[in-house]
Enzyme design. Structure first.
Site, mmCIF file in Angstrom:
data_model
loop_
_atom_site.group_PDB
_atom_site.id
_atom_site.type_symbol
_atom_site.label_atom_id
_atom_site.label_comp_id
_atom_site.label_asym_id
_atom_site.label_seq_id
_atom_site.Cartn_x
_atom_site.Cartn_y
_atom_site.Cartn_z
ATOM 1 N N LYS A 115 0.841 -1.217 0.000
ATOM 2 C CA LYS A 115 0.000 0.000 0.000
ATOM 3 C C LYS A 115 0.868 1.256 0.000
ATOM 4 O O LYS A 115 0.502 2.267 -0.608
ATOM 5 C CB LYS A 115 -0.953 0.008 1.207
ATOM 6 C CG LYS A 115 -1.919 -1.173 1.213
ATOM 7 C CD LYS A 115 -3.353 -0.802 0.927
ATOM 8 C CE LYS A 115 -4.099 -2.008 0.420
ATOM 9 N NZ LYS A 115 -5.480 -2.120 0.622
ATOM 10 N N LYS A 197 -5.365 -12.239 -8.107
ATOM 11 C CA LYS A 197 -6.699 -12.423 -7.530
ATOM 12 C C LYS A 197 -7.649 -11.297 -7.955
ATOM 13 O O LYS A 197 -7.203 -10.174 -8.220
ATOM 14 C CB LYS A 197 -6.627 -12.560 -6.002
ATOM 15 C CG LYS A 197 -6.533 -11.281 -5.240
ATOM 16 C CD LYS A 197 -6.870 -11.481 -3.755
ATOM 17 C CE LYS A 197 -6.931 -10.111 -3.098
ATOM 18 N NZ LYS A 197 -7.420 -10.083 -1.765
ATOM 19 N N LYS A 200 -11.065 -5.662 -5.502
ATOM 20 C CA LYS A 200 -11.936 -4.501 -5.705
ATOM 21 C C LYS A 200 -11.153 -3.249 -6.062
ATOM 22 O O LYS A 200 -11.715 -2.283 -6.556
ATOM 23 C CB LYS A 200 -12.868 -4.279 -4.508
ATOM 24 C CG LYS A 200 -12.238 -4.139 -3.154
ATOM 25 C CD LYS A 200 -13.354 -3.905 -2.127
ATOM 26 C CE LYS A 200 -13.134 -4.600 -0.807
ATOM 27 N NZ LYS A 200 -12.039 -4.084 -0.010
HETATM 28 P P1 ATP Z 1 -8.423 -4.537 -1.979
HETATM 29 O O1 ATP Z 1 -8.373 -4.736 -3.463
HETATM 30 O O2 ATP Z 1 -8.991 -3.204 -1.567
HETATM 31 O O3 ATP Z 1 -7.168 -4.919 -1.259
HETATM 32 P P2 ATP Z 1 -9.856 -7.012 -1.775
HETATM 33 O O4 ATP Z 1 -10.856 -7.117 -2.872
HETATM 34 O O5 ATP Z 1 -8.606 -7.774 -1.930
HETATM 35 O O6 ATP Z 1 -9.561 -5.508 -1.468
HETATM 36 P P3 ATP Z 1 -10.332 -7.258 1.062
HETATM 37 O O7 ATP Z 1 -11.097 -6.124 1.610
HETATM 38 O O8 ATP Z 1 -8.855 -7.285 1.312
HETATM 39 O O9 ATP Z 1 -10.632 -7.435 -0.497
HETATM 40 O O10 ATP Z 1 -10.934 -8.610 1.570
HETATM 41 C C1 ATP Z 1 -12.180 -8.825 2.131
HETATM 42 C C2 ATP Z 1 -12.362 -10.327 2.253
HETATM 43 O O11 ATP Z 1 -12.607 -10.914 0.971
HETATM 44 C C3 ATP Z 1 -11.138 -11.041 2.824
HETATM 45 O O12 ATP Z 1 -11.551 -12.034 3.731
HETATM 46 C C4 ATP Z 1 -10.490 -11.641 1.607
HETATM 47 O O13 ATP Z 1 -9.735 -12.776 1.905
HETATM 48 C C5 ATP Z 1 -11.684 -11.958 0.716
HETATM 49 N N1 ATP Z 1 -11.328 -11.901 -0.705
HETATM 50 C C6 ATP Z 1 -10.876 -10.804 -1.359
HETATM 51 N N2 ATP Z 1 -10.648 -11.073 -2.653
HETATM 52 C C7 ATP Z 1 -10.952 -12.400 -2.846
HETATM 53 C C8 ATP Z 1 -10.911 -13.273 -3.975
HETATM 54 N N3 ATP Z 1 -10.524 -12.855 -5.167
HETATM 55 N N4 ATP Z 1 -11.308 -14.559 -3.812
HETATM 56 C C9 ATP Z 1 -11.713 -14.980 -2.610
HETATM 57 N N5 ATP Z 1 -11.770 -14.205 -1.499
HETATM 58 C C10 ATP Z 1 -11.397 -12.926 -1.594
#
Ligand code: ATP
Ligand code: LTN
Length: 334
Positions: A115, A197, A200
């Site tokens: 970050k 992965k 968002k």
């Molecule tokens: P950012 O892109 O803002 O880092 P993110 O989409 O990776 O966000 P988080 O807010 O870090 O999401 O995660 C929220 C929850 O969703 C966590 O428990 C994370 O493990 C799960 N999660 C996030 N992305 C995935 C994915 N692609 N597949 C499965 N689980 C996910």
């Protein structure tokens, strides 16, 4: 432990729009846990401001996320669903835990490094101590288990280290939490780069299916998903794009990978993509309808926010008072 049940804590940031990955990998799996655990699900808005936010947007997204928790099936009478900023004990415990966390430990956190690199113009102290606030979230509720994705394991480890250090000095104050990893196949990959992965914060909107995407958008994104030139539908690592589509299909339909591979035997990628899109729409449509219904019921959501914040405050304050006493803060005069 809180009461007779084991206690569970998890949270999500209200930054960005939630993706299908967030839903299939996290939110959807939370729904059945309240029978076994006393569940606390937090909208971690205090974590969100470690990255600069537009206040109006943050407020709106925080409410949308809380509504989504409920729409996904988390009954606010059976689960404590609340905003982190409504429970001041989070910040208070985080301060205390800051004094039991070493710079060297925080320096190793990969999320901080990522970050900080991404937001080089705003490497603030809150971003650095983000894991300490997360430790406070979890430890306040004496959580036995914390459902998180693999990416959060390092933060859970530091939480355990801080708790053990504190307990080592002051006696058994905190429950040492365990990670609760979801089922395999729960890692949904980007539609545009299946080695990454689905996230968002991805800048390419075609890479992620957002939970609020309408059916046409879902179908379009699935049809544009990156695959390969092998022209065969097999579930294997050599075909990450196809594998991811099958994972999504299985997660949405409840079928196994073997069943899916059989079903698509001899069929083309076009058919696979259409079927995947339709399976996603079938999952998202009821969720979106429920969000729309709940958004209209302002009084219901407001009441859930109020009563659950009280519940969370009560449980959190209990731990906080214990900690304050242990570290030597003067007693309150009643
Ligand atoms: P950012 O892109 O803002 O880092 P993110 O989409 O990776 O966000 P988080 O807010 O870090 O999401 O995660 C929220 C929850 O969703 C966590 O428990 C994370 O493990 C799960 N999660 C996030 N992305 C995935 C994915 N692609 N597949 C499965 N689980 C996910
Ligand atoms: N850092 C987590 C969100 C989060 C969390 C928590 C998860 C904040 N506090 C406590 C579990 C328990 C994330 O980025 N997914």
């Amino acid at each position: 432990m809180i009461g007779e049940k084991k206690s569970l804590f998890s949270g999500m940031q209200a930054t960005g729009n939630l993706t299908l990955g967030n839903y299939l990998g996290a939110l959807r799996n939370w729904v059945t846990l309240n029978e076994e655990y006393e569940c606390f699900y937090c909208v971690v808005d205090e974590h969100s401001i470690t990255i600069r936010q537009d206040p109006a947007v943050l407020r709106k997204r925080a409410r949308a996320l809380l509504t989504l928790y409920i729409a996904a099936g988390l009954d606010p009478e059976k689960n404590c669903i609340y905003y982190q900023s409504h429970v001041s004990a989070h910040a208070e415990l985080a301060w205390i835990l800051n004094c039991f966390t070493y710079m060297g430990e925080l320096n190793r956190m990969t999320q901080f490094k990522d970050k900080a690199a991404k937001h080089a113009d705003n490497i603030n102290a809150g971003l650095f101590t983000y894991p300490v606030l997360m430790a406070a979230d979890i430890l306040l509720f004496q959580a036995d288990v914390v459902p998180v994705g693999i990416d959060q394991m390092q933060h859970l480890e530091i939480t355990r280290d801080i708790a053990q250090r504190f307990n080592g000095i002051y006696g058994d104050v905190f429950t040492i939490p365990e990670a609760y990893l979801g089922k395999v196949g729960a890692k949904i990959m980007s539609l545009q780069d299946p080695t990454k992965k689905m996230s968002k914060s991805d800048e390419n909107a075609n890479a992620s299916i957002y939970l609020m995407d309408d059916p046409d958008t879902v179908m379009r994104k699935c049809k544009r998903a990156v695959t390969d030139s092998e022209a065969q539908i097999l579930y294997r690592d050599e075909q990450p794009g196809v594998k991811n589509l099958l994972d999504i299909y299985c997660a949405c339909t409840g079928k196994t990978a073997d069943e899916a591979v059989k079903e698509f035997d001899g069929k083309g990628y076009g058919e696979l993509k259409t079927a995947v899109g339709e399976s996603v729409v079938a999952v998202l449509k009821p969720l979106q309808d429920e969000v729309a219904r709940l958004e209209k019921d302002k009084a219901y959501i407001d009441n859930a926010i109020k009563t659950n914040a009280e519940k969370a405050n009560y449980a959190a304050t209990k731990t906080l008072r214990k900690v304050q006493k242990k570290v030597g803060f003067p007693e309150r005069i009643r």
